[in-house]
Design an enzyme around this catalytic site. Structure first.
Site, PDB file in Angstrom:
ATOM      1  N   CYS A 181       2.854  13.916  12.605  1.00  0.00           N
ATOM      2  CA  CYS A 181       4.237  13.864  12.130  1.00  0.00           C
ATOM      3  C   CYS A 181       4.846  15.264  12.059  1.00  0.00           C
ATOM      4  O   CYS A 181       4.199  16.222  11.635  1.00  0.00           O
ATOM      5  CB  CYS A 181       4.290  13.194  10.773  1.00  0.00           C
ATOM      6  SG  CYS A 181       3.798  11.452  10.838  1.00  0.00           S
TER       7      CYS A 181
ATOM      8  N   ASP B  51      -1.627   6.661   8.027  1.00  0.00           N
ATOM      9  CA  ASP B  51      -0.848   6.663   6.792  1.00  0.00           C
ATOM     10  C   ASP B  51       0.544   6.095   7.035  1.00  0.00           C
ATOM     11  O   ASP B  51       1.060   5.303   6.246  1.00  0.00           O
ATOM     12  CB  ASP B  51      -0.698   8.090   6.258  1.00  0.00           C
ATOM     13  CG  ASP B  51      -2.011   8.687   5.773  1.00  0.00           C
ATOM     14  OD1 ASP B  51      -3.012   7.955   5.749  1.00  0.00           O
ATOM     15  OD2 ASP B  51      -2.027   9.868   5.433  1.00  0.00           O
TER      16      ASP B  51
ATOM     17  N   SER C 168       3.217  11.582   0.062  1.00  0.00           N
ATOM     18  CA  SER C 168       3.189  12.031   1.443  1.00  0.00           C
ATOM     19  C   SER C 168       3.782  13.432   1.508  1.00  0.00           C
ATOM     20  O   SER C 168       4.616  13.807   0.681  1.00  0.00           O
ATOM     21  CB  SER C 168       4.014  11.084   2.311  1.00  0.00           C
ATOM     22  OG  SER C 168       4.353  11.682   3.536  1.00  0.00           O
TER      23      SER C 168
ATOM     24  N   GLU D 128       0.008   7.060  -1.320  1.00  0.00           N
ATOM     25  CA  GLU D 128       1.128   7.988  -1.239  1.00  0.00           C
ATOM     26  C   GLU D 128       2.436   7.225  -1.451  1.00  0.00           C
ATOM     27  O   GLU D 128       2.622   6.142  -0.906  1.00  0.00           O
ATOM     28  CB  GLU D 128       1.163   8.670   0.133  1.00  0.00           C
ATOM     29  CG  GLU D 128      -0.022   9.572   0.363  1.00  0.00           C
ATOM     30  CD  GLU D 128      -0.006  10.221   1.740  1.00  0.00           C
ATOM     31  OE1 GLU D 128      -0.793  11.147   1.944  1.00  0.00           O
ATOM     32  OE2 GLU D 128       0.790   9.803   2.594  1.00  0.00           O
TER      33      GLU D 128
ATOM     34  N   ASP E 104      -3.515  12.947   8.865  1.00  0.00           N
ATOM     35  CA  ASP E 104      -3.671  13.724   7.637  1.00  0.00           C
ATOM     36  C   ASP E 104      -5.102  13.893   7.141  1.00  0.00           C
ATOM     37  O   ASP E 104      -5.533  15.005   6.818  1.00  0.00           O
ATOM     38  CB  ASP E 104      -2.870  13.072   6.504  1.00  0.00           C
ATOM     39  CG  ASP E 104      -1.387  13.045   6.766  1.00  0.00           C
ATOM     40  OD1 ASP E 104      -0.976  13.385   7.889  1.00  0.00           O
ATOM     41  OD2 ASP E 104      -0.634  12.656   5.857  1.00  0.00           O
TER      42      ASP E 104
END
Length: 575
Positions: free
Chosen positions: A211, A98, A488, A462, A140
């Site tokens: 992240c 992402d 996001s 996102e 994710d």
């Protein structure tokens, strides 16, 4: 606890047949000699054919730091399985990044990858006759994809989180991916040089792991732990650590216990368990994506979960963790004070979580948390229940004439609870970003980004680039943003997504015009397009559906099958 829920908690008797319920069909008997012959070539011994065969679904890939270490974690899981008396078989599924694809056409594949991951794991496990499996995920979409496969297959299984990244450091402060995105916005505002942007980029992501804030990866890992589908504190460990290696080895032993006792995902993933997951997500200040993903995960196991359940749970659960993006701290700091387990014990003791639900340990949640430690005195990362950051959920489900099928906002309270402004309409994310960075967006605007829904995009991109640009330009409290796309977990500000019906389906967002007055009221959970009802009806009558952006390939297939965001954006809803 209901009688039906109690019956699910009971373990089933262990027999040789149930321990090899699926693999025996593939490898037992004279007629299955060719299958055994193939497996001898992969390293099987004669003794291995009498053991439970356990798949290890690895999401390893070098396309992203979130997953670059997962091949080694999968080896540790396999070691745990083999040492516990099973036969591990490692296989791979995909991942995408992402963070790398954000703001590009490639990001349209992000949510699609959740379905591909679920489909591929289901395909391999179903074909090979594994008696159970462990999935290891980092980025994710790995996590909901893995759990959806578990729900569909309903074989003994559990999830291992790849772990959070350690924070980067710049000028004595923790930095992460979102700091880079926001630095781009500061550069556009004239407050940050190109050299300064690169300084952040060079240090913000120092190695393996997902992240670092309470973004979607850490949100979903925490949700899965509260759901009961991973081992205690699996969601709150550094990616590269002794604790994570031990978590993997323990998962190998745990899946053998599940197989022997025939405890399946349907015994664990009950409505009460999903409520536990929702509760922890809210307490942690987690990502809006949790709404979409948990509904999709529940669908895979036949549990009815709706966006309105988030409103019901959100009225009684406070936000307690001061974590990025809206707060101060990264996930690694939560890990240092004990992770998620002490928080779950707080919530359980307060009656906010269900304790009598089964988990992958083979014990109930209450049993798992019986001896949970408390957070150390003096820490300010997780607040007490009598001193919350926000008394009710930050995840707000909106209704109204702009989103009759629902929409999801991330309202921390810092940006206010109401916003009234004039629409400035963009047909896609790229044009919106140009409008923000180029100064077209002004204070008082409600930015509309449409055509980004599950079908329209397709893929529901996102909006981290636009939201980060807004924050970087200092407009976080001056504008709002509404989209039929997603956000996001790193997005913050007055942002609302998942607008349903989406523009491609002729929802009211499709007929908005520049200058239309919009009223957002988080207290009433309403978004109102303040024009006469007859005018809105007339616009909708004139609307014509646009041509699909893709006519072949995976994006075309996805658009043809996908449900609405309010239904989890799943691709098997109609079956």
């Amino acid at each position: 606890m209901s009688k039906s829920a109690k019956s699910k908690v009971k373990s089933k008797p262990s027999t040789t047949a149930s321990a090899r319920a699926f693999s025996s069909i593939v490898v037992d008997g004279i007629e299955r000699a060719p299958s055994r012959g193939m497996l001898y070539a992969t390293g099987f011994t004669k003794q291995d054919f009498s053991k439970s065969q356990v798949g290890v679904a690895s999401t390893w890939s070098m396309v992203t730091p979130c997953n670059m270490h997962i091949d080694q974690l999968a080896v540790s899981v396999a070691q745990g399985i083999n040492e516990a008396g099973g036969k591990a078989v490692v296989f791979n599924t995909i991942t995408i990044s992402d963070g790398i694809s954000m703001g590009t056409e490639g990001m349209k594949y992000s949510l699609v990858s959740r379905e591909v991951i679920a489909d591929s794991i289901e395909t391999v496990v179903g074909c090979q006759g594994f008696d159970g499996f462990v999935a290891v995920g980092g980025c994710d979409k790995n996590m909901p994809g893995c759990i959806m496969a578990m729900g569909r297959l309903n074989r003994p299984s559990l999830f291992v989180y790849g772990g959070t990244i350690l924070p980067g450091e710049l000028d004595g402060k923790d930095v992460d991916l979102v700091n880079i995105f926001e630095a781009v916005g500061k550069n556009a505002a004239g407050n940050c040089s190109a050299e300064d942007v690169e300084r952040v980029a060079e240090v913000a992501i120092p190695g393996p792991g997902s992240c670092g804030g309470m973004y979607t990866a850490n949100t979903m890992a925490s949700a899965i732990e509260a759901l009961g589908m991973s081992l205690p504190n699996s969601s709150a460990q550094a990616a590269v650590s002794k604790e994570k290696t031990l978590d993997c080895e323990n998962a190998g032993a745990a899946v053998l216990n599940l197989i022997r006792r025939n405890i399946r995902p349907s015994d664990i993933m009950t409505k009460e368990a999903f409520e536990n997951a929702m509760t922890l997500v809210i307490a942690l200040g987690g990502s809006t994506n949790a709404v979409l993903h948990l509904i999709g995960m529940a669908h895979s196991v036949g549990v009815k979960l709706t966006i309105d359940d988030w409103t019901r749970i959100g009225k009684r659960v406070p936000v307690l963790a001061d974590l990025k993006p809206s707060g101060k701290y990264v996930m690694a700091r939560l890990v240092e004070i004990g992770g998620t387990v002490p928080l779950m014990k707080m919530l359980l003791d307060a009656g906010l979580m269900h304790g009598d639900v089964m988990t992958v340990t083979g014990k109930t949640m209450r049993e798992n948390l019986k001896n949970a430690p408390k957070y150390p005195a003096g820490q300010d990362i997780v607040r007490s229940l009598d001193n919350p950051i926000k008394a009710t959920s930050h995840l707000v489900v909106f209704r109204g004439n702009l989103c009759p099928g629902g929409a999801v906002g991330k309202i921390s309270g810092k940006e206010g609870l109401k916003f009234t402004g004039k629409a400035i309409v963009f047909e896609d994310e790229e044009h919106a970003l140009q409008g923000i960075l180029g100064g077209k967006v002004k204070a008082g605007h409600v930015i509309i980004i449409r055509g980004e829904g599950p079908k329209g995009g397709p893929g529901m991109r996102e909006m981290l680039s636009p939201t980060s640009a807004i924050m970087g330009k200092g407009l976080g409290k001056e504008v709002a943003l509404i989209t039929d796309g997603r956000f996001s977990g790193g997005s913050h500000g007055f942002v609302i997504g998942h607008v349903t019906p989406e523009a491609f389906d002729g929802g009211p967002i499709a007929v908005l015009k520049n200058g239309d007055p919009i009223i957002i009221d988080a207290e009433k959970r309403a978004i109102t397009l303040a024009i006469p009802a007859k005018e809105l009806e007339a616009r909708l009558r004139k609307w014509k559906q646009p041509k699909p952006n893709y006519r072949r390939g995976v994006l075309a297939k996805y658009a043809a099958l996908v449900s609405s965001a309010s239904e989890g954006a799943v691709t098997d809803k109609q079956f």
